[in-house]
Design an enzyme around this catalytic site. Structure first.
Site, PDB file in Angstrom:
ATOM      1  N   HIS A 127       0.665  -1.166   0.079  1.00 49.70           N
ATOM      2  CA  HIS A 127      -0.121  -0.017   0.101  1.00 49.70           C
ATOM      3  C   HIS A 127       0.880   1.297  -0.114  1.00 49.70           C
ATOM      4  O   HIS A 127       0.147   2.335  -0.111  1.00 49.70           O
ATOM      5  CB  HIS A 127      -0.859  -0.028   1.123  1.00 49.70           C
ATOM      6  CG  HIS A 127      -0.281   0.169   2.595  1.00 49.70           C
ATOM      7  ND1 HIS A 127      -0.425  -0.992   3.272  1.00 49.70           N
ATOM      8  CD2 HIS A 127       0.048   1.226   3.189  1.00 49.70           C
ATOM      9  CE1 HIS A 127       0.323  -0.497   4.310  1.00 49.70           C
ATOM     10  NE2 HIS A 127       0.484   0.896   4.475  1.00 49.70           N
ATOM     11  N   ASP A 158       0.541  -7.699   1.055  1.00 48.62           N
ATOM     12  CA  ASP A 158       0.796  -6.237   1.521  1.00 48.62           C
ATOM     13  C   ASP A 158       2.377  -6.144   1.491  1.00 48.62           C
ATOM     14  O   ASP A 158       2.888  -5.618   2.572  1.00 48.62           O
ATOM     15  CB  ASP A 158       0.127  -5.907   2.959  1.00 48.62           C
ATOM     16  CG  ASP A 158       0.207  -4.217   3.032  1.00 48.62           C
ATOM     17  OD1 ASP A 158       0.587  -3.708   2.102  1.00 48.62           O
ATOM     18  OD2 ASP A 158      -0.055  -3.666   3.891  1.00 48.62           O
ATOM     19  N   SER A 240       4.623   4.317  10.003  1.00 41.87           N
ATOM     20  CA  SER A 240       5.540   3.057  10.196  1.00 41.87           C
ATOM     21  C   SER A 240       5.279   1.932   9.619  1.00 41.87           C
ATOM     22  O   SER A 240       5.863   1.057   9.462  1.00 41.87           O
ATOM     23  CB  SER A 240       5.119   2.755  11.648  1.00 41.87           C
ATOM     24  OG  SER A 240       3.827   2.209  11.802  1.00 41.87           O
TER      25      SER A 240
END
Length: 1030
Positions: A127, A158, A240
Site C-alpha cells: 500500500h 501487502d 510506520s
C-alpha cells in the site's frame, strides 16, 4: 439523468466487518498532514481526501499516543542490535501520482528496509508502493537521499520491493537485514524500527502474541487476504508502514503493516515467507509467479468449522497431523465466473490440496504459486459431505491491472481482483479510476463500471478503447454505468465528450525495469461533426393570469459550464444554471458569474429542453456578478423571446412577479413584493480569494421560493424584466466546508449600457474605482465629519434611504496612484461629477469616465479631488502556467481586493494531489518571488527560469505567503508525470486558448507525450483536469 446513482455510504456486498479485534484497521503510512489542515479551504487540483482509508491521520495519531507501552532501558544486546538495524531502515517519501485501482492520488511517507545492499532492494508495504504510478525517494539514517522506484508489488499481499542505486550512498555502510520468517514465535520480544508518526526514527517494543489471525480489513481501499497475520502490542502509528519487525539477534521476522485506530496498542505484521520468495526470484532473475483460484479463504477455529460440517473423523486426522493447530481454512468469498465458481462454495472447509492435508495459508500459497496454468485438486467438506473438485490455477498478475487509458479527462483500467474480491463480483469490466472531465459522474468519484458507450457494449478495456476512438470531439453520447456498491441499478446519462482540451488518448503501461509508466498516444480525436439547425417548442406556464409573464418561459435557457483548469481560486469544475435571453437574434444570454466565472471553459446552451448548442463568453462584469454569453441563433428553430429589460429602477414595496428555477431545474412562480433593496456585502473567502460581487445593490422579495432558486427574474405585469435573480458565490463555511451561495436580485437598469454596446458590436471597455464601499447611516456619517448641510442634501436626494458610502477596502493596483489623489479607507464619498451618491447604482457613473470629480470627507475634512478610474479589462486571467502539478498565474482581481501588497505577479492558484507541489507543501495563495535565487517578478521570468531546471533535480523557490510571511521551499522537478505547460488566451484558437508544453528540453505546441490526467486538473470537487486545447 435516468436512473439513480448509488449512495456514498461505504457498503460492499460482503457482510459488514465486525467491530472486534478482526475488524478493518488503518494502514500505517502517513499522509502529508501539514499541507491540508482541517480548516484549509484553499483549492487543490483534485477531490478532498480526508486522510487515507477513511481515517483522519491527526486524530488517529492522537488516539494512539496514550497506548504506547512504557518500556525500560534496552539491554546491551538490544542496543547493539538496534545500532545494526537502523543503518538499513529508510524513510520513504513518495507520491502516488494519479488515482489507480484502490489508491487515490496522494503524497505520503512511510518506512522500508534494505534487504539486498548489493542490488539495492528495499522491502516495504504494497500500500506504499501502490498499484499505480509511483514517484519517490528514500532517506537513510545519515540523511543521505536516493531515488527509488518499484520493481515489484504483490497483487494481493501487502508487500512491495523498491530499487535504489547502492553506489549513491557514499557516507555510510549499508547492510541488508536478513529475512527469517521461521524465527517468528509467540512470546518473543520484538522491536519495530521505523518512521513512526512521521518522525525520522522511532523504536517501539512489543511481544508477538498471535501468529494465526486473519488479515486485517481496511475498508474500501486496498486490503490483504489469503494470508495470516501476526499480532503484537507495539502502538505503531502513521508513517510506520513497512518497518522491519526484528528480534534480539537483528533478524527481520515480520513486516509492519497495520494497527488499530481506537486507542488499543495492537499492531498487525505480515509474515515474511512470500516476501522472501519474491526477493529470491528477483535476485536470481526469475519471474515471480503468483497463482490464485479466485476464492478467498479465512482461518476459522475448530468449533466454527464443526458448525460448518467438519466431521469428528477429519478433525481427529487434522489434530493428529498438526497438534498445535486450532484453525482450518474456510472459503469466505467465491468470485462469480472465476476458476472456483460452481466448484467451491462459501462455507466449504478445506481439507486437502493435491492429496495433502492443509491448514495454513503459507503452504496454500506455495502450491498455487507453483501451479499457475495447472489444475489442483481440492477436497472440501460442505455440510459434512466430502466434495472433491479440480480447479485450474489462474495467473494473479493477469487480473491485476498494469495499464490504464486516459481519454476525455477520465482514466480507465480493467477491474482488478482487489475490487472484485471486495464487492464479490466477477473480475471483469471497465473500471473508472479517475472520474474526471467528461466522465465525472454524480455523487461518487470512484467505483464506477462502464457498461455501454454510445449504445455499444464495453465488456473490457480493449473494446472500450475502440469505441472511444470512433467518437467525435464534442459529441454527446449515451453512457450506461453501474457502481460496485449497487450493481442492481443501471445508471444512464448523456455525456459531452471533450477531445479538444485533452486531445490525446494516452495509454500508460507499467515498466518494472525503469519504475515509470510509459505513455503512448493511441488515437488523435475525430473532428467535431458540424451542428445542424433543430426545431423545438417551449412549455407553457400554467395558472398565471398575465400572458406577458407566461411568455417569459421562452426567454430562459439552460446553461452548463465546464472548466477544465482551475483558475482564479474558483472551487468547482462544473456549474449549471438558467440564463436569460436578452437578444434572440444575436443569441445573447445573461447569467450569473457564479455559473460562468471565467472564459477558459466549455459552455453548452440548451433551448426549450431540446436544442443543445455551444456557447462562448462575450463579457464578464468585474463587479456586478453577471456574464454575457452567446450562442449561434442560426442553429435554433424555436420561438425564443428576447426579454425586455426595464430601464426603471424597481422600488421597495413594489408588487412584482417572481419566476425562478429551483435546484432541480423546475420552473416555479409566484406574485410577491420587494421587501428590501440594499448595498450587499458578500463575505470574502478567507482561505482562497475568488470572484465575488462588490459595490452592487441587492434585491430581496417576500416569497420562500426566492431561497430555493438560483436563477430567475422579477417581472412586471406587462412582461418587462425588472431584475435578474442570480446566484452569488460567497465564503466557504468553516464548519461544513461547503461554499455558501446567496440568491439575490440585480436591477436591470445597471445592465443596459453594457448590453446596448454588445448589441452594437462594441466590446465594452469599463472603468472603475479600485475600492470597495459600505453603506453608512447618517449617525455614522456625522461622526465621520459629514456636515449638517450634506446630511440635509442626502435626505432630499433619497427619501427612501438616508445613507452615504464609505471606503472599506482599497483594491491593490499595479500602478498605484498617489494617496493624495486616490480614495483611502475611511473616506466618505459625498458626490461624483456633481451627483450625490446615496445608492450603489449612483456609482455606475464610474464605468464610463476616466476621471471623476469627487467631493468626499477624509479625517473630518471635506475635500474635492479628481479621481482616476482604472481599466477593468485587465482584471481577468489571460495566461497561466502549470508546473510541478501547480497552477500559477497573475494575482486575479479577488486577490488584489483582499491584499494590501503584491509580492510578485506569480501566484499559486491550485495544485494537484500526488504532485511535487503537494508533496513539498507549495500551497495555493502563495506568491513566488525567486527561482534558484533569480527574481521572478512575473510569469515570463518565472517560466524562463523553471524550464532551465533539469528533470528530477532539486531547485529552490522563494515564496511569500498571503499574510506576508517569507519562506523557502525546495522541490524536485518531475517532467514525466507533471510536464511544464503554458496556457495563453488566444481568440484565434478554436477553444480560445493556446497550449505550449515544455518537456524534455523541447517546446511542443499543444499537448506533450507524457503527463497524467489531473496534471493540472479537477479537484474532486478537486477534481481537476488541466489538459487543455492543443
Amino acid at each position: 439523468m435516468n436512473g439513480t446513482t448509488s449512495p456514498i455510504a461505504a457498503r460492499s456486498k460482503r457482510k459488514e466487518p465486525p467491530h472486534t479485534v478482526d475488524g478493518r484497521h488503518p494502514k500505517h503510512h502517513r499522509t502529508n498532514g501539514e499541507v491540508a489542515p482541517a480548516a484549509d479551504n484553499t483549492p487543490d487540483n483534485q477531490d478532498e481526501f480526508e486522510g487515507e482509508f477513511g481515517v483522519e491521520l491527526e486524530e488517529y495519531e492522537d488516539a494512539r499516543l496514550p497506548a504506547v507501552l512504557p518500556t525500560g532501558p534496552d539491554t546491551a544486546e538490544w542496543q547493539a542490535t538496534i545500532q545494526r538495524v537502523v543503518r538499513n531502515v529508510v524513510s520513504i517519501r513518495f507520491c502516488q501520482t494519479c488515482s489507480f485501482d484502490t489508491d487515490p492520488a496522494l503524497t505520503s511517507e512511510a518506512t522500508g528496509f534494505v534487504v539486498d545492499a548489493e542490488r539495492g532492494y528495499i522491502l516495504t508495504n504494497r500500500h506504499v508502493v501502490g498499484s499505480g504510478p509511483f514517484w519517490g525517494y528514500c532517506i537513510f539514517d545519515n540523511h543521505e537521499e536516493v531515488d527509488a522506484y518499484p520493481v515489484y508489488r504483490d497483487p494481493v499481499h501487502d508487500f512491495g520491493i523498491l530499487k535504489f542505486d547502492p553506489k549513491a550512498i557514499k557516507y555510510m555502510p549499508v547492510d541488508a537485514l536478513p529475512l527469517r520468517p521461521d524465527l517468528a514465535k509467540v512470546g518473543i520480544e520484538i522491536r519495530v524500527v521505523g518512521n513512526d508518526a512521521g518522525e525520522k526514527l522511532s523504536i517501539l517494543s512489543g511481544v508477538i502474541s498471535r501468529l494465526d489471525r486473519n488479515a486485517p480489513e481496511y475498508g474500501e481501499g486496498y486490503s490483504d487476504f489469503n494470508t495470516c497475520y501476526y499480532q503484537a502490542s507495539a502502538a505503531a502509528s502513521g508513517g510506520s508502514s513497512g518497518s522491519p519487525v526484528v528480534n534480539m539477534d537483528g533478524y527481520a521476522v515480520a513486516l509492519q503493516a497495520g494497527g488499530r485506530a481506537d486507542g488499543a496498542a495492537t499492531d498487525y505484521f505480515l509474515p515474511l515467507d512470500r516476501p522472501l520468495r519474491a526477493l529470491k526470484c528477483l535476485q536470481e532473475g526469475n519471474p515471480i509467479t503468483r497463482g490464485d483460484i479466485q476464492c478467498q479463504f479465512v482461518l476459522k477455529p475448530f468449533d466454527e468449522c464443526r458448525r460448518l460440517g467438519l466431521t469428528p473423523e477429519w478433525e481427529a486426522q487434522i489434530r493428529k497431523a498438526f497438534p498445535k493447530e486450532t484453525n482450518m481454512l474456510v472459503a469466505e468469498i467465491v468470485l462469480p465466473e472465476g476458476p472456483s465458481h460452481k466448484k467451491a462454495e462459501e462455507g466449504d472447509v478445506l481439507i486437502k490440496v493435491n492429496g495433502e492435508l492443509l491448514t495454513q495459508f503459507i503452504r496454500l500459497d506455495d502450491i498455487l504459486d507453483s501451479s499457475v496454468g495447472k489444475p489442483v485438486k481440492l477436497l472440501l467438506l460442505r455440510g459434512g459431505e466430502e466434495i472433491e473438485v479440480e480447479i485450474e490455477v489462474g495467473d494473479l498478475h493477469s487480473i491485476t491491472p498494469d495499464r490504464f487509458v486516459s481519454v476525455a479527462g477520465g482514466s480507465f483500467h480493467s477491474l482488478s481482483y482487489q475490487q472484485a474480491r471486495l464487492y464479490g463480483v466477477a473480475c471483469k469490466g471497465v473500471f473508472v479510476c479517475e472520474a474526471g472531465g467528461s466522465f465525472r459522474f454524480d455523487n461518487a468519484e470512484n467505483g464506477w463500471l462502464i457498461q455501454t458507450v454510445d449504445h455499444k457494449k464495453t465488456p473490457d478495456l480493449e473494446t472500450f478503447i475502440e469505441v472511444m476512438k470512433g467518437i467525435h470531439d464534442k459529441a454527446r453520447v449515451v453512457v450506461t454505468y453501474k457502481h460496485l456498491r449497487d450493481l442492481h441499478t443501471l445508471n444512464t446519462t448523456i455525456l459531452h465528450i471533450d477531445r479538444h482540451w485533452s486531445k490525446k488518448m494516452k495509454l500508460a503501461v507499467r515498466n518494472d525495469e525503469t519504475g515509470l509508466w510509459d505513455f503512448t498516444n493511441l488515437a488523435d480525436p475525430l473532428p467535431p461533426v458540424a451542428p445542424i439547425p433543430r426545431k423545438a417548442d417551449f412549455i407553457q406556464l400554467e395558472h398565471t393570469s398575465h400572458p406577458a409573464v407566461a411568455d417569459l418561459v421562452r426567454s430562459f435557457v439552460h446553461v452548463s459550464c465546464v472548466m477544465p483548469v482551475k483558475l482564479d481560486g474558483f472551487p468547482k469544475n462544473r456549474k449549471w444554471g438558467m440564463g436569460l435571453v436578452i437578444d434572440a437574434d444575436k443569441g445573447l444570454v445573461v447569467i450569473s458569474r457564479a455559473i460562468v466565472p471565467y472564459d477558459l471553459c466549455d459552455i453548452t446552451v440548451t433551448i426549450a429542453d431540446s436544442i443543445v448548442v455551444e456557447g462562448k463568453v462575450v463579457f464578464l462584469h468585474p463587479l456586478q456578478n453577471y456574464a454575457i454569453i452567446q450562442y449561434d441563433p442560426k442553429l435554433v428553430d424555436a420561438p425564443v423571446l428576447s426579454a425586455r429589460l426595464s430601464s426603471q429602477e424597481i422600488t421597495q414595496g413594489a408588487s412584482t412577479y417572481f419566476i425562478g428555477y429551483n435546484r432541480i431545474g423546475r420552473i416555479v412562480h409566484a406574485a410577491t413584493t420587494v421587501t428590501e433593496i440594499f448595498a450587499v456585502t458578500i463575505p470574502a473567502n478567507s482561505g482562497a480569494p475568488r470572484y465575488r460581487a462588490v459595490n452592487v445593490d441587492a434585491i430581496t422579495v417576500d416569497t420562500s421560493l426566492s431561497g430555493q432558486c438560483g436563477s430567475g427574474v422579477l417581472v412586471a405585469q406587462d412582461g418587462t424584466v425588472q431584475a435578474l435573480w442570480l446566484t452569488y458565490l460567497g465564503e466557504r463555511n468553516p464548519s461544513t466546508h461547503r461554499d455558501e451561495e446567496y440568491h439575490l436580485g440585480l436591477a436591470t437598469p445597471t445592465l443596459l449600457p453594457v448590453v446596448e454596446q454588445i448589441q452594437r458590436g462594441v466590446d465594452p471597455k469599463l472603468r472603475m474605482l479600485s475600492v470597495e464601499f459600505r453603506a453608512i447611516q447618517m449617525s455614522q456619517a456625522r461622526l465621520m465629519g459629514v456636515s449638517e448641510e450634506w446630511i440635509q442634501k442626502v435626505s432630499v436626494a433619497n427619501t427612501a434611504h438616508h445613507q452615504l458610502f464609505m471606503v472599506t477596502k482599497r483594491t491593490f493596483e499595479r500602478n498605484e496612484q498617489e494617496e493624495a489623489a486616490a480614495l483611502l479607507e475611511g473616506d466618505v464619498v459625498l458626490s461624483l461629477n456633481g451627483k450625490i451618491i446615496t445608492k450603489i447604482s449612483d456609482l455606475d457613473i464610474m464605468y464610463s469616465n476616466e476621471q471623476l470629480d469627487a467631493v468626499l470627507v477624509r479625517n473630518c475634512e471635506e475635500l474635492s479631488l479628481k479621481l482616476d478610474t482604472v481599466a477593468a479589462d485587465d482584471v481577468e486571467t489571460t495566461r497561466a502556467v502549470s508546473f510541478c502539478g501547480a497552477i500559477f498565474h497573475a494575482p486575479h482581481h479577488a486577490v488584489r481586493q483582499q491584499i494590501s501588497k503584491l509580492f510578485s505577479e506569480v501566484y499559486v492558484s491550485a495544485r494537484t494531489r500526488g504532485s511535487p507541489s503537494y508533496q513539498y507543501g507549495l500551497a495555493p495563495t502563495n506568491f513566488i518571488t525567486h527561482v534558484n535565487g533569480k527574481p521572478t517578478p512575473d510569469l515570463e521570468a518565472f517560466l524562463a527560469e523553471v524550464v532551465k531546471i533539469p528533470d528530477n533535480t532539486y531547485f529552490r523557490l522563494r515564496a511569500m505567503s498571503f499574510d506576508s510571511v517569507p519562506w523557502v521551499v525546495t522541490m524536485k522537478k518531475n517532467d514525466h508525470y507533471f510536464p511544464t505547460m503554458e496556457l495563453i488566451k488566444d481568440p484565434k484558437e478554436e477553444c480560445g486558448w493556446r497550449r505550449i508544453t515544455y518537456e524534455g528540453g523541447k517546446v511542443i505546441q499543444g499537448e506533450g507525450p507524457d503527463g497524467v490526467v489531473g496534471s493540472a486538473g479537477e479537484i474532486t470537487d478537486m477534481d481537476v483536469d488541466a489538459d487543455v486545447c492543443g
